[in-house]
Design an enzyme around this catalytic site. Sequence first.
Site, PDB file in Angstrom:
ATOM      1  N   ASP A  43       0.832  -1.203   0.000  1.00 35.10           N
ATOM      2  CA  ASP A  43       0.000   0.000   0.000  1.00 35.10           C
ATOM      3  C   ASP A  43       0.869   1.257   0.000  1.00 35.10           C
ATOM      4  O   ASP A  43       0.525   2.257  -0.631  1.00 35.10           O
ATOM      5  CB  ASP A  43      -0.908   0.003   1.236  1.00 35.10           C
ATOM      6  N   LYS A 125     -10.822   3.629   9.690  1.00 38.48           N
ATOM      7  CA  LYS A 125     -10.754   3.183   8.294  1.00 38.48           C
ATOM      8  C   LYS A 125     -10.362   1.705   8.291  1.00 38.48           C
ATOM      9  O   LYS A 125      -9.189   1.360   8.462  1.00 38.48           O
ATOM     10  CB  LYS A 125      -9.740   4.011   7.511  1.00 38.48           C
ATOM     11  N   ARG A 146     -17.351  -2.673  -5.140  1.00 38.90           N
ATOM     12  CA  ARG A 146     -17.266  -1.309  -5.668  1.00 38.90           C
ATOM     13  C   ARG A 146     -16.902  -1.302  -7.145  1.00 38.90           C
ATOM     14  O   ARG A 146     -17.399  -0.480  -7.915  1.00 38.90           O
ATOM     15  CB  ARG A 146     -16.241  -0.499  -4.876  1.00 38.90           C
ATOM     16  N   CYS A 437      22.294 -24.886  20.328  1.00 37.12           N
ATOM     17  CA  CYS A 437      23.713 -25.172  20.508  1.00 37.12           C
ATOM     18  C   CYS A 437      23.892 -25.704  21.930  1.00 37.12           C
ATOM     19  O   CYS A 437      23.607 -24.991  22.899  1.00 37.12           O
ATOM     20  CB  CYS A 437      24.540 -23.900  20.312  1.00 37.12           C
TER      21      CYS A 437
END
Length: 729
Positions: A43, A125, A146, A437
Amino acid sequence: MSESSAEVGGVPVTALKRHAELSELVEDARWRYYVLDQPTVSDAQFDAWFRELLALEEAHPALQTPDSPTQKVGAPVSGDFAKVQHLNRMESLDNAFNAEDMAAWMARAERLAEGDPGPYLCELKIDGLAIALVYRDGRLERGATRGDGRTGDDVTANVRTIKGIPHRLKGDDVPSLVEVRGEVYIPVEDFARLNEQLIEQGKPPFANPRNSAAGTLRQKDPRVTAQRPLRMLVHGIGVWEGAAEPKAQSEVYERLREFGLPVSDLTKVVAGLDEVNAFIEHYRVHRHDPPYEIDGVVVKVDDFRTQRELGSTSRAPRWAIAYKYPPEEVNTKLLDIQVGVGRTGRVTPFGVMEPVEVAGSTVERATLHNAAIVVKKGVLIGDTVVLRKAGDVIPEIVGPVTALRDGSEREFVMPTHCPECGTELAYEKEGDADLRCPNARGCPAQIRERVFFAAGRRALDIDGLGYVAATALTQPLPPQQPVVRTEADLFDLTLEQLIPIKSVVRDQETGLPKIDPKTGEAKVVTFFSNVNGEASQNALRLMEELERAKQVPLAQVLVALSIRHVGPPTARALADAMRSIDAIMNASVEELSSVEGIGPRVAATIKEWFEVDWHREIIERWRAAGVRMEDEPAPEKGPQTLEGMTFVVTGTLEGYTRDTAADAITSRGGKVSGSVSKKTSFLVAGENAGSKYDKAVSLGVQILDGAGFEVLLNEGPEAATEAAVTPEP
């Protein structure tokens, strides 16, 4: 004439070429994002291209044609669904990226409205997929994406499967025709579970919740959509006929909620710029509190009449704007996968990437946890990868952008031997995910990390012993020998030992040497001496801090020993119950298990640690140097006024640290938890309380400030209830 000075129609050729290049990039990105649900750029990159296009068109208006990407909404519709015309055009939103952009938008709105257009409605949003629902006579008639703003994909069958979307609206005053707009999303927790299921089925996981929502809504088989955890929140209307139209955006939300439509509770109507900025800043800090992903805040003029006066451009309303937070996901190149060794010997792969800006900081390293996770994520060295950094969380490689592979990528092979001491790696026990380890005593990496950890705030709290100092003490520049070969040496250090030390600077996240970009060689420091070869302030401070650290409480000494599974809570429980290192060291597994919060497995681990000779040597050397190995006898218990109650402490309380506040509660019989739940009796909240405060408010948990906490301690819970804070609505 050079190309830079040549013009076509009054526009420089260089600007024409760059505009054409950017237009192609933007259109391709939109197609992959909206139609294919396979984005290949982040984005942040898309926004940067789009802003550059806008700047070119502002400088050269002839470039702003109807075909320009800046004049379009969304992307072309896909070819997999029937096409439908929206009853009203669905627009995009212009973006603000800082306070100056926000102020400029509001100033333009004031000029166009010839006065203050407020109040303003602020809402989150959601990073989801835009959708339009048409209800005729209260019944759901259609759901459409949309698309390009005028035409969308008919996804009605899939929309009907989404939990929370009513097939019929409630109430007697429902409009005869209403089109509502909103965002389809997948909650964050559900997204994590969905990806786990896909991986178990051998399918590639989604890169993020937005992609998963888009991919799910475009399933050809509604039965697949029905099995996915899609949700929707409504954030506006396109058409309203056959009933009295509300006068404001906020009023619409109340009406839609009454109809049974899902509407967010996280909205607020505010008066002006200062309050708008306060809302934006609040959710910048609390970005991860909502159950869904957000990428900013939408600010709208609340009054509908003023909205109509302000109107729209060719693609966006002038009465609304999206304030976008810095991106938390970006794309970058994975240059290599290397491994680091931690204080417990765990060997962790991490990605080395082209440096990239994400969530406000530059990142070039990100953990990959273990070899199995590398395989699970499907990343190859040379991939373009999606990198995520949420707030202060350690950067994470989400997965590869497979569409950008060119065949040069290669698989990561986990090393078989420790990169710092050469010991063959092994699993501690069958079924472990992590290779370790086993050379705990001699591995330079493990010693360095343990010494650094021992100096931490919750351990010995040695302010002068940071990562550079820990590296210098344990890994000086050859041929110098380490002055700290194990933690046992720590309290025997002298200034004479410190002054000559030179050391390579190492990266704290990976343990690898840092490279000086000017010379191409490892950075070297003389940390403990000045230019005259005398003891530096770093050396003097370290000696003072080591002396002070000898008097820390027993619990902090236990943490400093790096015993597996013994963090601060377990260390405090052991110290409170047994009071001395000798009592703990000589206790049986059964006796250790009797301590509250310590189970048989942890008790066995503690017992095993104390049976190792060189571990006991650390204790005896520290004891001989004067480190305190026992606490004062336990004080007699005072009144247990808080017995049976659970508390959470957050923020900064005047007169208390987090630990002393917890001690004040536990000494009165209460329990302290790290997270707020319905079982929490009180939240004790100081300054900068953060998300725990909001969680307490949402659950109705009683909240005490500093004064209320004193009432609790001195007068008990009943009096504290009367002193509890009343949160602002």
